[in-house]
Design a protein around this motif. Structure first.
Motif, mmCIF file in Angstrom:
data_model
loop_
_atom_site.group_PDB
_atom_site.id
_atom_site.type_symbol
_atom_site.label_atom_id
_atom_site.label_comp_id
_atom_site.label_asym_id
_atom_site.label_seq_id
_atom_site.Cartn_x
_atom_site.Cartn_y
_atom_site.Cartn_z
ATOM 1 N N ILE A 1 56.844 2.677 -57.264
ATOM 2 C CA ILE A 1 56.995 3.810 -56.348
ATOM 3 C C ILE A 1 55.614 4.365 -56.021
ATOM 4 O O ILE A 1 54.810 4.652 -56.931
ATOM 5 C CB ILE A 1 57.877 4.910 -56.961
ATOM 6 C CG1 ILE A 1 59.285 4.376 -57.220
ATOM 7 C CG2 ILE A 1 57.930 6.132 -56.043
ATOM 8 C CD1 ILE A 1 60.216 5.391 -57.873
ATOM 9 N N GLU A 2 55.326 4.495 -54.734
ATOM 10 C CA GLU A 2 54.058 5.059 -54.263
ATOM 11 C C GLU A 2 54.326 6.462 -53.715
ATOM 12 O O GLU A 2 55.394 6.742 -53.185
ATOM 13 C CB GLU A 2 53.459 4.194 -53.151
ATOM 14 C CG GLU A 2 53.415 2.714 -53.467
ATOM 15 C CD GLU A 2 52.280 2.359 -54.395
ATOM 16 O OE1 GLU A 2 51.306 3.141 -54.465
ATOM 17 O OE2 GLU A 2 52.367 1.302 -55.055
ATOM 18 N N SER A 3 53.361 7.339 -53.838
ATOM 19 C CA SER A 3 53.488 8.698 -53.317
ATOM 20 C C SER A 3 52.241 9.041 -52.509
ATOM 21 O O SER A 3 51.116 8.848 -52.973
ATOM 22 C CB SER A 3 53.668 9.696 -54.462
ATOM 23 O OG SER A 3 53.854 11.000 -53.959
ATOM 24 N N ARG B 1 54.901 15.793 -49.562
ATOM 25 C CA ARG B 1 54.570 14.404 -49.881
ATOM 26 C C ARG B 1 55.777 13.534 -49.596
ATOM 27 O O ARG B 1 56.902 14.025 -49.387
ATOM 28 C CB ARG B 1 54.160 14.264 -51.350
ATOM 29 C CG ARG B 1 55.255 14.657 -52.330
ATOM 30 C CD ARG B 1 54.798 14.569 -53.776
ATOM 31 N NE ARG B 1 55.848 15.018 -54.708
ATOM 32 C CZ ARG B 1 56.834 14.253 -55.151
ATOM 33 N NH1 ARG B 1 56.914 12.991 -54.739
ATOM 34 N NH2 ARG B 1 57.743 14.725 -55.981
ATOM 35 N N SER C 1 57.559 9.804 -51.110
ATOM 36 C CA SER C 1 57.561 8.718 -52.085
ATOM 37 C C SER C 1 58.187 7.493 -51.445
ATOM 38 O O SER C 1 59.207 7.599 -50.746
ATOM 39 C CB SER C 1 58.339 9.119 -53.342
ATOM 40 O OG SER C 1 57.743 10.236 -53.977
#
Length: 350
Positions: free
Chosen positions: A264-266, A221, A223
């Protein structure tokens, strides 16, 4: 030299009334633009000798006046050649300093960091400056591969100081802070201090957009913390997705005005996926009709390919779209998660 020989041949082979010899002073004048001092002086002396030889063939040719003109023009040409060489040497030194500064601010990135393929592109709007307000950096930290890309308001040398402050702080904070918010807080503090140290009338408008990305080792992933920066593009299975933040975060040096909430996006970042991080100079590049560069459509047409090849094509097509005239600094990072399954299968079969 060819011009001198041509004038001499015409002067010796044509009637005296034509007086091609009066063109001889033009030769050292032109030589000063490309020749060093001594060759320019020798060419002037050669032209003077030709004039003396013409005087032996043709009487009453006005030799004293033409000879005086040759001497005067040669003296001026020698001085001009000397000044030109000094300026060229100074320009070389300035370019060396600019290249050194660029390597410190935007040092070359390795092609692979922490198992992630990465390539960079930088184009300064002021070509002679070599550096400007765009910045980027990458670091392999205990928390994963961390990336930074951003754009200081303005372009050229006036934005270099602020960009340097941000990059220098990131290089330290990326290894120390366990969370992206900790890094952005330190970048914000650094930008505020730099702006306070160099006050100007446009101080409230002096800011920088920034995008932080973190790819943990083996986590699959990425972030993202986007502070007013253009959204990165994710390519997965040939499809393009703009990773827009769900909640806005303030650009650097504007937290006091807009609030210090950072989101914060993941998203998943699987083997074979590719990220393109870029500054607004890419999407705001215009053609002669004023149309912007269609980055998402352009990337869709490229398809999966190595990061270096992707950025080389982007560089070429940006210059073609703008007819070679860039109005803003341009930076881009191409990041690809390598397809390790194919490599593992090849290793097992061997």
């Amino acid at each position: 030299m060819i011009l001198t020989v041509l004038i001499a041949c015409l002067a010796f082979t044509t009637p005296r009334e034509v007086a091609f010899s009066r063109l001889l002073p033009a030769a050292p004048a032109l030589a000063a633009s490309i020749w060093p001092v001594i060759p320019t002086a020798l060419l002037g002396a050669f032209c003077l000798m030709i004039m003396v030889g013409l005087n032996l063939v043709y009487a009453d040719l006005g030799t004293p006046y033409t000879a005086a003109a040759i001497v005067a023009v040669t003296a001026a040409a020698v001085y001009s050649s000397h000044v030109r060489i000094q300026r060229e040497e100074a320009l070389v030194q300035i370019r060396l300093v600019a290249d050194t500064a660029q390597k410190v601010l935007l040092r070359p990135l390795p092609r692979s960091i922490g198992g992630v393929e990465i390539e960079s592109l930088y184009l300064a709007a002021q070509a002679q400056a070599r550096i400007g307000g765009d910045f980027y950096e990458a670091a392999d930290t205990p928390y994963g591969v961390r990336l930074l890309i951003g754009d200081v308001r303005g372009k050229g040398l006036s934005a270099v100081g602020a960009a340097s402050a941000v990059v220098s702080t990131f290089r330290e904070a990326a290894y120390d802070e366990p969370d992206l918010r900790g890094i952005i807080h330190r970048l914000e503090t650094s930008t505020v201090r730099h702006s306070a140290a160099f006050p100007a009338q446009d101080l409230p408008e002096r800011f920088a957009t920034a995008l932080l990305a973190e790819i943990p080792h083996g986590a699959g992933r990425v972030s993202l913390l986007n502070c007013g920066h253009p959204p990165p593009l994710l390519m997965r299975h040939g499809k393009i997705r703009a990773l827009e933040p769900s909640a806005p975060s303030p650009p650097l040096n504007l937290a006091a005005l807009l609030g210090g909430h950072y989101s914060i996006e993941s998203v998943a970042f699987a083997p074979g996926d590719q990220l393109l991080l870029y500054t607004d100079g890419v999407t705001e590049t215009r053609d002669r009709t004023g149309a912007f560069f269609p980055l998402p459509d352009w990337m869709q047409r490229q398809g999966p390919q190595p990061p270096r090849e992707l950025l080389d094509r982007l560089h070429r097509d940006l210059l073609r779209h703008s007819s070679g005239k860039l109005n803003d600094d341009i930076s881009a990072l191409a990041v690809r998660c390598p397809n390790t399954s194919a490599a593992e299968e090849a290793g097992h079969s061997a």
